[in-house]
Design a protein around this motif. Structure first.
Motif, PDB file in Angstrom:
ATOM      1  N   TYR A  43      59.246  55.153  10.967  1.00 32.45           N
ATOM      2  CA  TYR A  43      60.600  54.713  10.618  1.00 32.45           C
ATOM      3  C   TYR A  43      61.567  54.995  11.771  1.00 32.45           C
ATOM      4  O   TYR A  43      62.374  54.141  12.134  1.00 32.45           O
ATOM      5  CB  TYR A  43      61.080  55.415   9.341  1.00 32.45           C
ATOM      6  CG  TYR A  43      62.581  55.428   9.191  1.00 32.45           C
ATOM      7  CD1 TYR A  43      63.271  54.273   8.836  1.00 32.45           C
ATOM      8  CD2 TYR A  43      63.317  56.586   9.430  1.00 32.45           C
ATOM      9  CE1 TYR A  43      64.647  54.279   8.713  1.00 32.45           C
ATOM     10  CE2 TYR A  43      64.689  56.598   9.310  1.00 32.45           C
ATOM     11  CZ  TYR A  43      65.357  55.448   8.961  1.00 32.45           C
ATOM     12  OH  TYR A  43      66.719  55.452   8.854  1.00 32.45           O
ATOM     13  N   LEU A  44      61.475  56.203  12.345  1.00 28.77           N
ATOM     14  CA  LEU A  44      62.363  56.549  13.452  1.00 28.77           C
ATOM     15  C   LEU A  44      62.154  55.635  14.649  1.00 28.77           C
ATOM     16  O   LEU A  44      63.122  55.195  15.286  1.00 28.77           O
ATOM     17  CB  LEU A  44      62.172  58.004  13.864  1.00 28.77           C
ATOM     18  CG  LEU A  44      62.669  59.059  12.878  1.00 28.77           C
ATOM     19  CD1 LEU A  44      62.306  60.452  13.384  1.00 28.77           C
ATOM     20  CD2 LEU A  44      64.158  58.930  12.645  1.00 28.77           C
ATOM     21  N   GLU A  45      60.893  55.313  14.950  1.00 28.28           N
ATOM     22  CA  GLU A  45      60.606  54.405  16.063  1.00 28.28           C
ATOM     23  C   GLU A  45      61.190  53.027  15.792  1.00 28.28           C
ATOM     24  O   GLU A  45      61.837  52.434  16.654  1.00 28.28           O
ATOM     25  CB  GLU A  45      59.096  54.303  16.287  1.00 28.28           C
ATOM     26  CG  GLU A  45      58.478  55.568  16.849  1.00 28.28           C
ATOM     27  CD  GLU A  45      56.962  55.500  16.883  1.00 28.28           C
ATOM     28  OE1 GLU A  45      56.384  54.449  16.523  1.00 28.28           O
ATOM     29  OE2 GLU A  45      56.346  56.510  17.273  1.00 28.28           O
ATOM     30  N   HIS A  46      60.978  52.507  14.591  1.00 28.19           N
ATOM     31  CA  HIS A  46      61.507  51.182  14.230  1.00 28.19           C
ATOM     32  C   HIS A  46      63.031  51.191  14.234  1.00 28.19           C
ATOM     33  O   HIS A  46      63.665  50.271  14.765  1.00 28.19           O
ATOM     34  CB  HIS A  46      61.002  50.768  12.852  1.00 28.19           C
ATOM     35  CG  HIS A  46      61.714  49.580  12.305  1.00 28.19           C
ATOM     36  ND1 HIS A  46      61.471  48.299  12.748  1.00 28.19           N
ATOM     37  CD2 HIS A  46      62.697  49.482  11.377  1.00 28.19           C
ATOM     38  CE1 HIS A  46      62.276  47.462  12.102  1.00 28.19           C
ATOM     39  NE2 HIS A  46      63.024  48.155  11.267  1.00 28.19           N
ATOM     40  N   GLU A  54      72.824  53.411  15.814  1.00 33.03           N
ATOM     41  CA  GLU A  54      73.088  53.806  14.431  1.00 33.03           C
ATOM     42  C   GLU A  54      72.323  55.087  14.121  1.00 33.03           C
ATOM     43  O   GLU A  54      71.213  55.285  14.591  1.00 33.03           O
ATOM     44  CB  GLU A  54      72.659  52.716  13.453  1.00 33.03           C
ATOM     45  CG  GLU A  54      73.504  51.471  13.523  1.00 33.03           C
ATOM     46  CD  GLU A  54      73.084  50.438  12.484  1.00 33.03           C
ATOM     47  OE1 GLU A  54      72.486  50.842  11.452  1.00 33.03           O
ATOM     48  OE2 GLU A  54      73.333  49.259  12.704  1.00 33.03           O
ATOM     49  N   GLU A  55      72.919  55.914  13.302  1.00 38.45           N
ATOM     50  CA  GLU A  55      72.298  57.178  12.915  1.00 38.45           C
ATOM     51  C   GLU A  55      71.187  56.914  11.897  1.00 38.45           C
ATOM     52  O   GLU A  55      71.421  56.276  10.882  1.00 38.45           O
ATOM     53  CB  GLU A  55      73.364  58.099  12.300  1.00 38.45           C
ATOM     54  CG  GLU A  55      72.921  59.513  12.099  1.00 38.45           C
ATOM     55  CD  GLU A  55      72.786  60.279  13.399  1.00 38.45           C
ATOM     56  OE1 GLU A  55      72.004  61.230  13.417  1.00 38.45           O
ATOM     57  OE2 GLU A  55      73.464  59.931  14.375  1.00 38.45           O
ATOM     58  N   PRO A  56      69.960  57.396  12.148  1.00 38.78           N
ATOM     59  CA  PRO A  56      68.880  57.197  11.166  1.00 38.78           C
ATOM     60  C   PRO A  56      69.037  58.154   9.988  1.00 38.78           C
ATOM     61  O   PRO A  56      69.778  59.137  10.059  1.00 38.78           O
ATOM     62  CB  PRO A  56      67.614  57.522  11.958  1.00 38.78           C
ATOM     63  CG  PRO A  56      68.064  58.483  13.000  1.00 38.78           C
ATOM     64  CD  PRO A  56      69.481  58.075  13.344  1.00 38.78           C
ATOM     65  N   LEU A  57      68.333  57.852   8.914  1.00 43.25           N
ATOM     66  CA  LEU A  57      68.318  58.751   7.767  1.00 43.25           C
ATOM     67  C   LEU A  57      67.662  60.065   8.152  1.00 43.25           C
ATOM     68  O   LEU A  57      66.791  60.100   9.024  1.00 43.25           O
ATOM     69  CB  LEU A  57      67.515  58.130   6.619  1.00 43.25           C
ATOM     70  CG  LEU A  57      68.049  56.853   5.982  1.00 43.25           C
ATOM     71  CD1 LEU A  57      67.032  56.302   4.988  1.00 43.25           C
ATOM     72  CD2 LEU A  57      69.366  57.121   5.280  1.00 43.25           C
ATOM     73  N   THR A  58      68.064  61.124   7.488  1.00 45.30           N
ATOM     74  CA  THR A  58      67.348  62.382   7.669  1.00 45.30           C
ATOM     75  C   THR A  58      65.973  62.220   7.017  1.00 45.30           C
ATOM     76  O   THR A  58      65.754  61.296   6.214  1.00 45.30           O
ATOM     77  CB  THR A  58      68.084  63.551   7.000  1.00 45.30           C
ATOM     78  OG1 THR A  58      68.112  63.308   5.578  1.00 45.30           O
ATOM     79  CG2 THR A  58      69.490  63.713   7.550  1.00 45.30           C
ATOM     80  N   TRP A  63      62.579  60.098   2.613  1.00 46.76           N
ATOM     81  CA  TRP A  63      61.566  60.200   1.568  1.00 46.76           C
ATOM     82  C   TRP A  63      62.154  59.936   0.189  1.00 46.76           C
ATOM     83  O   TRP A  63      61.490  59.358  -0.680  1.00 46.76           O
ATOM     84  CB  TRP A  63      60.873  61.563   1.617  1.00 46.76           C
ATOM     85  CG  TRP A  63      59.922  61.639   2.774  1.00 46.76           C
ATOM     86  CD1 TRP A  63      60.036  62.420   3.878  1.00 46.76           C
ATOM     87  CD2 TRP A  63      58.720  60.877   2.946  1.00 46.76           C
ATOM     88  NE1 TRP A  63      58.990  62.192   4.732  1.00 46.76           N
ATOM     89  CE2 TRP A  63      58.158  61.253   4.186  1.00 46.76           C
ATOM     90  CE3 TRP A  63      58.063  59.923   2.184  1.00 46.76           C
ATOM     91  CZ2 TRP A  63      56.974  60.703   4.671  1.00 46.76           C
ATOM     92  CZ3 TRP A  63      56.887  59.375   2.667  1.00 46.76           C
ATOM     93  CH2 TRP A  63      56.349  59.765   3.884  1.00 46.76           C
ATOM     94  N   ARG A  64      63.403  60.354  -0.037  1.00 46.94           N
ATOM     95  CA  ARG A  64      64.056  60.068  -1.315  1.00 46.94           C
ATOM     96  C   ARG A  64      64.173  58.558  -1.504  1.00 46.94           C
ATOM     97  O   ARG A  64      63.864  58.023  -2.568  1.00 46.94           O
ATOM     98  CB  ARG A  64      65.435  60.718  -1.371  1.00 46.94           C
ATOM     99  CG  ARG A  64      66.118  60.545  -2.721  1.00 46.94           C
ATOM    100  CD  ARG A  64      67.489  61.212  -2.772  1.00 46.94           C
ATOM    101  NE  ARG A  64      67.380  62.637  -2.516  1.00 46.94           N
ATOM    102  CZ  ARG A  64      68.085  63.297  -1.579  1.00 46.94           C
ATOM    103  NH1 ARG A  64      68.969  62.641  -0.840  1.00 46.94           N
ATOM    104  NH2 ARG A  64      67.954  64.576  -1.406  1.00 46.94           N
ATOM    105  N   GLU A  65      64.612  57.853  -0.456  1.00 45.98           N
ATOM    106  CA  GLU A  65      64.738  56.393  -0.517  1.00 45.98           C
ATOM    107  C   GLU A  65      63.377  55.734  -0.707  1.00 45.98           C
ATOM    108  O   GLU A  65      63.235  54.773  -1.464  1.00 45.98           O
ATOM    109  CB  GLU A  65      65.415  55.866   0.750  1.00 45.98           C
ATOM    110  CG  GLU A  65      65.449  54.364   0.867  1.00 45.98           C
ATOM    111  CD  GLU A  65      66.163  53.653  -0.274  1.00 45.98           C
ATOM    112  OE1 GLU A  65      65.782  52.510  -0.579  1.00 45.98           O
ATOM    113  OE2 GLU A  65      67.085  54.247  -0.861  1.00 45.98           O
ATOM    114  N   ALA A  66      62.357  56.247  -0.025  1.00 42.11           N
ATOM    115  CA  ALA A  66      61.019  55.673  -0.163  1.00 42.11           C
ATOM    116  C   ALA A  66      60.504  55.808  -1.599  1.00 42.11           C
ATOM    117  O   ALA A  66      59.922  54.863  -2.149  1.00 42.11           O
ATOM    118  CB  ALA A  66      60.051  56.348   0.812  1.00 42.11           C
TER     119      ALA A  66
END
Length: 79
Positions: A43-46, A54-58, A63-66
């Motif tokens: 996810y971080l790479e993508h 843009e700031e990525p999710l923590t 994992w909460r979103e997933a």
């Protein structure tokens, strides 16, 4: 009295041990991929490529979103 291991036998044991360790690392990598352990890294790479600046999710938020996404759209999974 203990007899020392001949040098050739020690070299063979070291080679076999290295091969077993490499095989174990390969299995761990494979099962980690199957189970999704590397999903956040992917996810971080993508995110870095698709959304620069843009700031990525923590990791916790990711994992909460997933899990929420799986609950909203259940597909073939065991549980």
């Amino acid at each position: 009295m203990d007899t020392p291991t001949p040098p050739r036998a020690a070299a063979v044991l070291a080679t076999v041990g290295a091969a077993v360790a490499k095989g174990c690392r390969g299995l761990a990598w494979y099962f980690g991929g199957v189970l999704g352990a590397d999903a956040y890294r992917k996810y971080l790479e993508h995110h870095g490529q698709a959304h620069p600046g843009e700031e990525p999710l923590t990791e916790r938020a990711y994992w909460r979103e997933a899990m929420d996404r799986q609950d909203r759209n259940p597909q073939g999974r065991c549980c």
